[in-house]
Design an enzyme around this catalytic site. Structure first.
Site: not given
Ligand code: SAH
Length: 457
Positions: A83, A162, A286, A315, A411
């Protein structure tokens, strides 16, 4: 010319905060970054590092204390790197995160008309982590210790609690420590690279209260596994899954590629807003479930689906966002690079009886092009990349696909701002809302709405 010397003690007023939450004092326009100080505080500090464009100071005393200063409740706060903002009131943390987004998008780029909302915070900003990853080591008395790495080092500091972790995780941690000593379990030593047990990873289902325990080991042979399992399930009846993950690499990566189920289910189950998700130990999920529901709700509000839209969830991880949207869309296409996560997404679509989803494993930049070539015409594209943001070819294909709306969750707002400049050729960045997914830390999460420009704009 900078006249500041190392080891000098100076006094000054904090005028700003860096994105790492460090106070900024200026002496003749030369900035000195002082961790743990707050805006408007007059402080005494010692210069510990001098660089051409900045120096680092160590806080010695505070002459005028900010009303925003609070006593950090965690006893490890000043040693642990986990933190960074516990000395700041929660309201100030939320305001600081909004301010950072304003700086990035209004001051450092030309998105002046973008509405930046207040940071959506938590009612109780503690105990929010549904996943803990705890390193294991030994102290000089040969006793097992578990805790966190000292700031900027790999020395493990033993801890008992923690305050941002789920409380069950610390009970599990303290119990495993005790078992390691009683069962004489071999413990990995990062320096000699010998020994077995390296990390404890614990995951909780926020709404189901399922508990998954992952024992990360340096090799497959685990002589005391059965004894440890029976003690664990006897003391923690809520454990639904115990896994062994094998990591024989000598890198900082916590988990290896191979996992075995030692007890119970091979996946953990959680629900978010009535949708059930099965999550493998290797899949991204998450870590703050309560805030995830708010984040996704904001994203859905931005998408504003009428029910007949084609949606891409890029993603997508285990498909959480896409599956959230499936009841309100005509069809959802999801893409994700991690194989296990896409398998989870497909299984989750079945589990929730959605027949209007397609999930594909691959790189978002490749698969989106493939969809374009197949004639998929999305109305809304959800984008949620890792910290490094999107690949440029992905953004160019996205521009060529011309969805009406793009909802971009990030993020890391600085890569989001970089990507936004590419999207700005055809899209108006109308709104951004920061959502506090990681209270007490400097991490900022945002959700942004891009709307396609009409031809006469
Ligand atoms: N939308 C999801 C995951 C977000 S985290 C949620 O909210 O839970 C980002 C994700 O992107 C991860 O799962 C990671 O494995 C994936 N990732 C990373 N690089 C990528 C790429 N080039 N193409 C597709 N997915 C990818």
């Amino acid at each position: 010319m900078n006249t500041i010397q190392k080891n000098e003690v100076r006094t000054g007023k904090v005028v700003d905060l860096t994105h790492e939450g460090h106070g900024v004092v200026k002496i003749d326009r030369y900035p000195i970054f002082v961790p743990n100080s707050l805006i408007d505080e007059t402080i005494e500090f010692k210069i510990i590092k001098v660089k051409k464009n900045f120096a680092i100071g160590k806080l010695l005393t505070i002459a005028t204390t900010s009303p925003e200063r609070v006593e950090p409740p965690c006893v490890y706060y000043y040693k642990c790197g986990g933190c960074q903002l516990q000395h700041m009131s929660y309201e100030t943390q939320l305001a600081m995160k909004k301010e950072q987004v304003i700086t990035l998008f209004h001051r450092k780029a030309n998105f002046n008309s973008t509405i930046i909302g207040d940071t959506i915070g938590m009612t109780n900003p503690w105990r929010y982590r549904n996943k803990s990853q705890i390193p294991i080591g030994k102290n000089s008395d040969d006793q097992a210790i578990m805790g966190f790495y000292r700031q900027r080092s790999h020395d493990i500091i033993n801890m008992d609690e923690c305050l941002i972790q789920d409380e069950q995780h610390q009970h599990m941690m303290n119990f495993i420590k005790q078992c390691c000593n009683e069962l004489n379990i071999s413990i990995y030593n990062e320096k000699t690279k010998k020994g077995l047990l390296r990390h404890l990873v614990v995951r909780t289902g926020h709404h189901t209260n399922d508990l998954m325990v992952i024992l990360v080991t340096n090799g497959k042979q685990f002589p005391q596994a059965q004894q440890l399992i029976s003690r664990l399930i006897q003391n923690f009846p809520q454990v639904t899954s115990i896994k062994q993950n094998i990591n024989t690499t000598h890198s900082n990566v916590i988990m290896g590629d191979q996992s075995y189920t030692l007890y119970g289910e091979d996946k953990i189950i959680d629900t978010l807003s009535e949708i059930t998700f099965k999550i493998s130990d290797q899949s991204f999920y998450q870590i703050n479930s309560a805030q995830t529901e708010k984040l996704y709700q904001k994203a859905i509000d931005y998408a504003n689906l009428a029910g007949n839209e084609i949606v891409l969830d890029t993603y997508c991880g285990i498909g959480t966002i896409g599956l959230y949207m499936a009841p309100k869309a005509k069809h959802v296409y999801g893409v994700e690079v991690v194989k296990e996560a896409i398998e989870d997404a497909k299984q989750n679509a079945q589990l929730n009886e959605f027949e209007n989803t397609t999930f594909v494993c691959g790189k978002a930049e490749d698969v989106i092009l493939q969809w374009k070539q197949e004639g998929v015409h999305p109305d809304v594209v959800m984008v949620d990349p890792p910290r490094k943001g999107c690949d440029e070819t992905f953004l160019n294909t996205l521009l060529a696909l011309e969805p009406k709306k793009i909802v971009y969750i990030s993020c890391n707002p600085s890569t989001q701002q970089r990507d936004a400049q590419i999207l700005a050729t055809k899209y108006n960045l109308t709104q951004i809302t920061p959502v506090d997914m990681f209270p007490q830390t400097t991490h900022v999460e945002t959700v942004a709405l891009f709307e396609r420009l009409t031809s006469n704009e």
